[in-house]
Write an enzyme that holds these catalytic residues in place. Structure first.
Site, PDB file in Angstrom:
ATOM      1  N   HIS A   1      15.459  -8.389  13.203  1.00  0.00           N
ATOM      2  CA  HIS A   1      15.164  -7.241  14.061  1.00  0.00           C
ATOM      3  C   HIS A   1      13.695  -7.249  14.475  1.00  0.00           C
ATOM      4  O   HIS A   1      12.832  -7.574  13.663  1.00  0.00           O
ATOM      5  CB  HIS A   1      15.429  -5.929  13.306  1.00  0.00           C
ATOM      6  CG  HIS A   1      16.858  -5.690  13.011  1.00  0.00           C
ATOM      7  ND1 HIS A   1      17.478  -6.234  11.907  1.00  0.00           N
ATOM      8  CD2 HIS A   1      17.805  -4.967  13.662  1.00  0.00           C
ATOM      9  CE1 HIS A   1      18.745  -5.848  11.899  1.00  0.00           C
ATOM     10  NE2 HIS A   1      18.973  -5.086  12.947  1.00  0.00           N
TER      11      HIS A   1
ATOM     12  N   GLU B   1       9.714 -12.233   7.991  1.00  0.00           N
ATOM     13  CA  GLU B   1       8.384 -12.279   8.600  1.00  0.00           C
ATOM     14  C   GLU B   1       7.395 -12.992   7.684  1.00  0.00           C
ATOM     15  O   GLU B   1       6.569 -13.795   8.150  1.00  0.00           O
ATOM     16  CB  GLU B   1       7.913 -10.865   8.931  1.00  0.00           C
ATOM     17  CG  GLU B   1       8.625 -10.230  10.101  1.00  0.00           C
ATOM     18  CD  GLU B   1      10.054  -9.747   9.829  1.00  0.00           C
ATOM     19  OE1 GLU B   1      10.730  -9.375  10.796  1.00  0.00           O
ATOM     20  OE2 GLU B   1      10.505  -9.746   8.663  1.00  0.00           O
TER      21      GLU B   1
ATOM     22  N   ASP C   1      -0.733 -29.823  11.210  1.00  0.00           N
ATOM     23  CA  ASP C   1      -1.117 -30.218  12.572  1.00  0.00           C
ATOM     24  C   ASP C   1      -2.610 -30.520  12.673  1.00  0.00           C
ATOM     25  O   ASP C   1      -3.008 -31.505  13.292  1.00  0.00           O
ATOM     26  CB  ASP C   1      -0.743 -29.119  13.564  1.00  0.00           C
ATOM     27  CG  ASP C   1      -1.221 -29.443  14.974  1.00  0.00           C
ATOM     28  OD1 ASP C   1      -0.815 -30.500  15.504  1.00  0.00           O
ATOM     29  OD2 ASP C   1      -2.014 -28.659  15.527  1.00  0.00           O
TER      30      ASP C   1
END
Length: 164
Positions: free
Chosen positions: A77, A113, A127
């Site tokens: 959500h 989250e 990265d």
């Protein structure tokens, strides 16, 4: 074990209806780590990576990721996140531990989250350092604790207190 909530009686995926759920204070803590060559960890600590401040950028990436979770996880959500903290511990000789703490005062939890935040922070470290160390490993991303909501509190056994 509880029933899966994102499937109807016919097995079709659906988004859980949280309309009638009570708003409560909810917190989720997630941790994970990036294991690397000791020389890579030294470069991070000395600010010697060509792409810049590895942990600073990873912190911002983790915060942005927490806020973007419903765009990445289909049944998550869109919620009002009231706080996101991304912290790091340097664990010589070869690892960075990441901690994500996400908070809300809402109708659904913030575990996804927090998991997304730590995952993206780890990916960002990878990265930014891959030019010098392609053998890095992202590992052990796990929910450490959650509080609030109908399902109650959770605390993973054997986890140490986060040292800042």
């Amino acid at each position: 074990m509880s029933e899966l909530t994102h499937f109807d009686a016919k097995g079709n995926a659906w988004m859980v209806d949280i309309t009638e759920k009570e708003e409560t204070h909810r917190v989720a803590e997630v941790r994970g780590e990036v294991v690397m060559a000791p020389a890579t960890l030294e470069l991070i600590q000395q600010g010697g990576m060509a792409k810049g401040d590895v942990l600073g950028v990873a912190r911002v990436a983790g915060i942005m990721a927490a806020k973007s979770t419903p765009n990445l996880i289909p049944m998550a959500h869109p919620i009002m996140i009231t706080g996101v903290n991304i912290d790091f511990q340097i664990l010589p000789p070869d690892r960075v531990e990441i901690r994500g703490l996400v908070k809300t005062g809402g109708k659904t939890g913030v575990e996804m989250e927090a998991l997304t935040a730590v995952s993206v922070a780890a990916l960002t470290i990878y990265d930014m350092c891959k030019a010098v160390d392609k053998g890095m490993m992202i590992q052990n991303i796990r929910l450490v604790s959650k509080s609030g909501g109908k399902s109650g509190d959770f605390m993973r056994e054997g986890e140490s207190q986060w040292e800042k």
